[in-house]
Design an enzyme around this catalytic site. Structure first.
Site, PDB file in Angstrom:
ATOM      1  N   ASP A   1       0.814  -1.217   0.000  1.00 48.89           N
ATOM      2  CA  ASP A   1       0.000   0.000   0.000  1.00 48.89           C
ATOM      3  C   ASP A   1       0.847   1.267   0.000  1.00 48.89           C
ATOM      4  OD1 ASP A   1       0.947  -0.415   2.566  1.00 48.89           O
ATOM      5  OD2 ASP A   1      -1.010  -0.626   3.500  1.00 48.89           O
TER       6      ASP A   1
ATOM      7  N   HIS B   1      -7.450  -4.364   9.918  1.00 49.66           N
ATOM      8  CA  HIS B   1      -7.110  -4.138   8.509  1.00 49.66           C
ATOM      9  C   HIS B   1      -5.797  -4.812   8.147  1.00 49.66           C
ATOM     10  CE1 HIS B   1      -5.088  -0.165   9.819  1.00 49.66           C
ATOM     11  NE2 HIS B   1      -4.127  -0.768   9.144  1.00 49.66           N
TER      12      HIS B   1
HETATM   13  C1  GLP Z   1      -0.578   0.466   8.595  1.00 53.37           C
HETATM   14  C2  GLP Z   1      -0.254  -0.362   7.377  1.00 53.37           C
HETATM   15  C3  GLP Z   1      -0.550  -1.823   7.602  1.00 53.37           C
HETATM   16  C4  GLP Z   1       0.045  -2.262   8.925  1.00 53.37           C
HETATM   17  C5  GLP Z   1      -0.596  -1.483  10.031  1.00 53.37           C
HETATM   18  C6  GLP Z   1      -0.143  -1.906  11.416  1.00 53.37           C
HETATM   19  O1  GLP Z   1      -1.905   0.840   8.662  1.00 53.37           O
HETATM   20  N1  GLP Z   1      -0.967   0.072   6.215  1.00 53.37           N
HETATM   21  O2  GLP Z   1      -0.017  -2.585   6.534  1.00 53.37           O
HETATM   22  O3  GLP Z   1      -0.177  -3.643   9.102  1.00 53.37           O
HETATM   23  O4  GLP Z   1      -0.230  -0.124   9.825  1.00 53.37           O
HETATM   24  O5  GLP Z   1       1.053  -1.295  11.725  1.00 53.37           O
HETATM   25  P1  GLP Z   1       1.909  -1.555  13.004  1.00 53.37           P
HETATM   26  O6  GLP Z   1       2.735  -2.746  12.701  1.00 53.37           O
HETATM   27  O7  GLP Z   1       2.724  -0.317  13.155  1.00 53.37           O
HETATM   28  O8  GLP Z   1       0.978  -1.769  14.135  1.00 53.37           O
END
Ligand code: GLP
Length: 236
Positions: free
Chosen positions: A67, A138
């Protein structure tokens, strides 16, 4: 599904890096689906370390990222392209022209999204997809909704995601409101999936995603249907 719990983030990072490294050793010209967020940072650090020691060679690897924020150019410090350059690509011998991140500044997003899917299909799909998970379930930026979205698409970020990701920006106002994300087809057609989540805050959503009903209200729940998924969770 394999569910591995590790005691520390370092162990999570090492185990996940081992799985990615095995993939690259077994198939040097593999397609890696890569993720951003804070969870994969330790994995990339470990892979860089092994690359420097001569244990892993990225020269024939292709990568496709999940993304990108709409409106951020690749040189913006909060763009996911920039994140990937800083956290992995600039430190290993992957060929820059074989690294793909959706273009957050595309002139025509319908074209960009269709081209992204066609590119992945043209590669023969993804061999190993690395995923994190948002607090609302998500994956990539596939937000909870009424249906699973199949193809790469532009999404309106939910308020909770904007708040969660505001920690990387100077203020929540600076977080882009839209993003372009790979859809469920490319993710679910990956031959293997590796999902990492660290810290107690992720425990509840992991339980809901992997032990509850499969529902687009929790996008990650669709992963229950994948035949080869490993989840690594670190408690601290
Ligand atoms: C963002 C990204 C995701 C990721 C999520 C969780 O929203 N688009 O791909 O999984 O953050 O991130 P973190 O690992 O910092 O909790």
């Amino acid at each position: 599904m394999k569910f591995i719990t590790t005691a520390t983030y370092e162990k999570l990072s090492r185990q996940a890096a081992n799985i990615i490294s095995a993939q690259v050793i077994l198939k040097p010209d593999c397609v890696l689906g890569l993720a951003t967020g804070s969870s994969p940072v330790g994995i990339y650090r470990q892979l860089i370390d092994w690359y420097r020691k001569g244990d892993i060679d990225f020269s024939r690897v292709t990568s496709v990222n999940l993304d990108e924020y709409v409106g951020l150019k690749g040189d913006h410090p909060q763009s996911y392209r920039y994140f990937m350059q800083q956290n992995l690509f600039d430190h290993v011998n992957i060929d820059p022209k074989n690294t793909y991140v959706p273009d957050g500044c595309a002139a025509d997003f319908a074209l960009e999204c269709a081209a992204y899917d066609a590119r992945i299909a043209g590669m023969g799909g993804i061999d190993l997809q690395l995923l994190g998970i948002g607090l609302d379930g998500h994956i990539g930026f596939n937000e909870p909704g009424d249906c699973f979205v199949k193809n790469t698409h532009v999404v309106e970020l939910h308020e909770s995601t904007i708040q969660a990701n505001s920690r990387f920006f100077d203020s929540p106002d600076e977080v882009p409101r839209r993003a372009v994300t790979m859809g469920m087809i490319s993710i679910m057609q990956a031959k293997k999936i590796l999902l990492v989540a660290n810290g107690p805050a992720k425990k509840e959503i992991l339980t809901r995603a992997f032990e509850g009903p499969i529902t687009p209200q929790i996008p990650a729940s669709i992963l229950q249907l994948h035949p080869d998924i490993t989840v690594i969770y670190s408690e601290v």
